[in-house]
Design an enzyme around this catalytic site. Sequence first.
Site, mmCIF file in Angstrom:
data_model
loop_
_atom_site.group_PDB
_atom_site.id
_atom_site.type_symbol
_atom_site.label_atom_id
_atom_site.label_comp_id
_atom_site.label_asym_id
_atom_site.label_seq_id
_atom_site.Cartn_x
_atom_site.Cartn_y
_atom_site.Cartn_z
ATOM 1 C CE LYS A 115 82.132 49.243 21.887
ATOM 2 N NZ LYS A 115 83.533 49.360 22.003
HETATM 3 P P1 NAD Z 1 83.371 44.878 32.243
HETATM 4 O O1 NAD Z 1 81.992 44.348 31.967
HETATM 5 O O2 NAD Z 1 84.481 43.794 32.274
HETATM 6 O O3 NAD Z 1 83.529 45.656 33.411
HETATM 7 C C1 NAD Z 1 82.889 47.078 33.623
HETATM 8 C C2 NAD Z 1 82.963 47.344 35.133
HETATM 9 O O4 NAD Z 1 82.382 48.721 35.548
HETATM 10 C C3 NAD Z 1 82.492 46.447 36.164
HETATM 11 O O5 NAD Z 1 83.111 46.145 37.164
HETATM 12 C C4 NAD Z 1 81.066 46.999 36.456
HETATM 13 O O6 NAD Z 1 80.534 46.408 37.665
HETATM 14 C C5 NAD Z 1 81.422 48.540 36.507
HETATM 15 N N1 NAD Z 1 80.385 49.419 36.193
HETATM 16 C C6 NAD Z 1 79.374 49.296 35.288
HETATM 17 N N2 NAD Z 1 78.515 50.452 35.519
HETATM 18 C C7 NAD Z 1 79.008 51.103 36.440
HETATM 19 C C8 NAD Z 1 78.599 52.447 37.043
HETATM 20 N N3 NAD Z 1 77.342 52.927 36.741
HETATM 21 N N4 NAD Z 1 79.457 52.847 38.239
HETATM 22 C C9 NAD Z 1 80.588 52.271 38.516
HETATM 23 N N5 NAD Z 1 80.918 51.020 37.973
HETATM 24 C C10 NAD Z 1 80.125 50.208 37.104
HETATM 25 O O7 NAD Z 1 83.760 45.819 30.823
HETATM 26 P P2 NAD Z 1 85.305 46.416 30.141
HETATM 27 O O8 NAD Z 1 85.617 45.803 29.441
HETATM 28 O O9 NAD Z 1 86.041 46.768 31.409
HETATM 29 O O10 NAD Z 1 84.582 47.739 29.746
HETATM 30 C C11 NAD Z 1 84.641 49.057 30.724
HETATM 31 C C12 NAD Z 1 84.861 50.066 29.605
HETATM 32 O O11 NAD Z 1 85.960 50.311 29.040
HETATM 33 C C13 NAD Z 1 83.683 50.519 28.457
HETATM 34 O O12 NAD Z 1 83.418 51.662 28.363
HETATM 35 C C14 NAD Z 1 84.317 49.772 27.472
HETATM 36 O O13 NAD Z 1 83.817 50.336 26.347
HETATM 37 C C15 NAD Z 1 85.645 50.221 27.733
HETATM 38 N N6 NAD Z 1 86.671 49.663 26.887
HETATM 39 C C16 NAD Z 1 86.920 48.004 26.936
HETATM 40 C C17 NAD Z 1 87.924 47.418 26.301
HETATM 41 C C18 NAD Z 1 88.330 45.874 26.522
HETATM 42 O O14 NAD Z 1 89.063 45.269 25.803
HETATM 43 N N7 NAD Z 1 87.515 45.188 27.380
HETATM 44 C C19 NAD Z 1 88.675 47.903 25.363
HETATM 45 C C20 NAD Z 1 88.512 49.362 25.055
HETATM 46 C C21 NAD Z 1 87.498 50.159 25.901
#
Ligand code: NAD
Length: 426
Positions: free
Chosen positions: A116
């Site tokens: 990461k």
């Molecule tokens: P992203 O930036 O596309 O979306 C994150 C969302 O969460 C946004 O809507 C943001 O406004 C919201 N957010 C951020 N902080 C917040 C808070 N304190 N309270 C409420 N909402 C909040 O990111 P993503 O890719 O969707 O990732 C989200 C989570 O999923 C992370 O933990 C990431 O590590 C995990 N993840 C992502 C992927 C992927 O393929 N994108 C894969 C596995 C895990």
Amino acid sequence: MAHAEATEQQIEWDSPLFLMARAQYEQSLPHADISDDVAERLAFPERALIVSVPLRLDDGSMRVYAGYRVQHSSVLGPTKGGIRYDPEVSLGECAALATWMTWKCALLRLPYGGAKGGVRCNPRELSQRELERLTRRFTSELVREIGPETDIPAPDMATNEQTMAWMMDTYSMLKGHAVPEVVTGKPISVGGSIYRREATGAGVVMTAERACARLDMPLPAQRCVVQGFGNVGGVAASELHDKGATVIAVSDISGGVHAPDGLDVPELHAYVTEHGSLEGYDKGERITNEELLELPCDVLFVAAREDQLTVENAARVQARLIVEGANGPTTLEADAIFAERGIHVVPDILANAGGVTVSYFEWVQDLGRLFWDREEIRVRLADKMMDAFDRVWAVSEEKSITLRQSAMVAAIREVAGALDARGIYP
Ligand code: NAD
């Protein structure tokens, strides 16, 4: 156990989040039946890098940002993991997330270990041109660490297909030829995979549906709450809507919106595309993120970020099932409270593994220069997710332990088996 002594000395990555990842590991070890030597080795990331990234801002001034990359385990193959742009990125956060990536890849039987990385910045304050320069310089700082056979980045919080295209282009420029297989989550035009963008959210809902079936809660009859409306939560909300479940609340960093009879998810997406966030959306009651997590519902999807369900709010959560779209959203204390209350938690390393699984398909397609269609990818993804889910469920029933511990046990055994066979060098 021997490593307890070694780790009494603080190491730079010993942040609360990394210690939580390690505590989850240690809680699962007694059930995993692996040797002490292998257990001790896997408690530590293999490699960690800090870089400083100078950025020329649009107004002509310059700022320097901290960037990180942590590689937890290369036992099963190259390391794999996202790049995030966030004010809270740190060595310890990356170490925790890299460790979870190792378990996630192993659980899905992908030939990868975990990594990461990210840059500590506030991406909302940076223009597209600034983000491009930041990404290109960060990529050049990482050029000796990343590569198709060593470490393969992907998108994470606040990074996306465009970020991966800039990373791929920068790496390719430095190598002198196109190397699409150095990153995943790219645009399809530069070797990205069909269905990668939807894969994490779709996988989250696949596992939720399987868990619901096991718990005799048919998905279309469930009232769902989704925290986070980005790549993971936004897609999960759409999949839930398409499968006939009722999405009664969603949120993003600007707060949440609640409508007990169900939200119009396609309209929410249109609103976010136009306005950039849910702020100001008024077809429903506006609520805070804290209130959203405590709403009466059947299934709660936590898809925003780590550390959301804690000792402070776990006793007030009213869901029957929790599905972790985000990485690390539930603290150890909250996990214990949910176990005590009989609330099942589908853990992150299982629930959100769809993203890395289709990333693996993307890498395989790039290496083979042969591309698959959407149906083939969706079927292969569903097969892998269901196989992992069923193995986790079986361990949980056999040992009477939580789904998180079972997922960890299944994953640890995969890596430990390989490390045993390879031996500890020299
Ligand atoms: P992203 O930036 O596309 O979306 C994150 C969302 O969460 C946004 O809507 C943001 O406004 C919201 N957010 C951020 N902080 C917040 C808070 N304190 N309270 C409420 N909402 C909040 O990111 P993503 O890719 O969707 O990732 C989200 C989570 O999923 C992370 O933990 C990431 O590590 C995990 N993840 C992502 C992927 C992927 O393929 N994108 C894969 C596995 C895990």
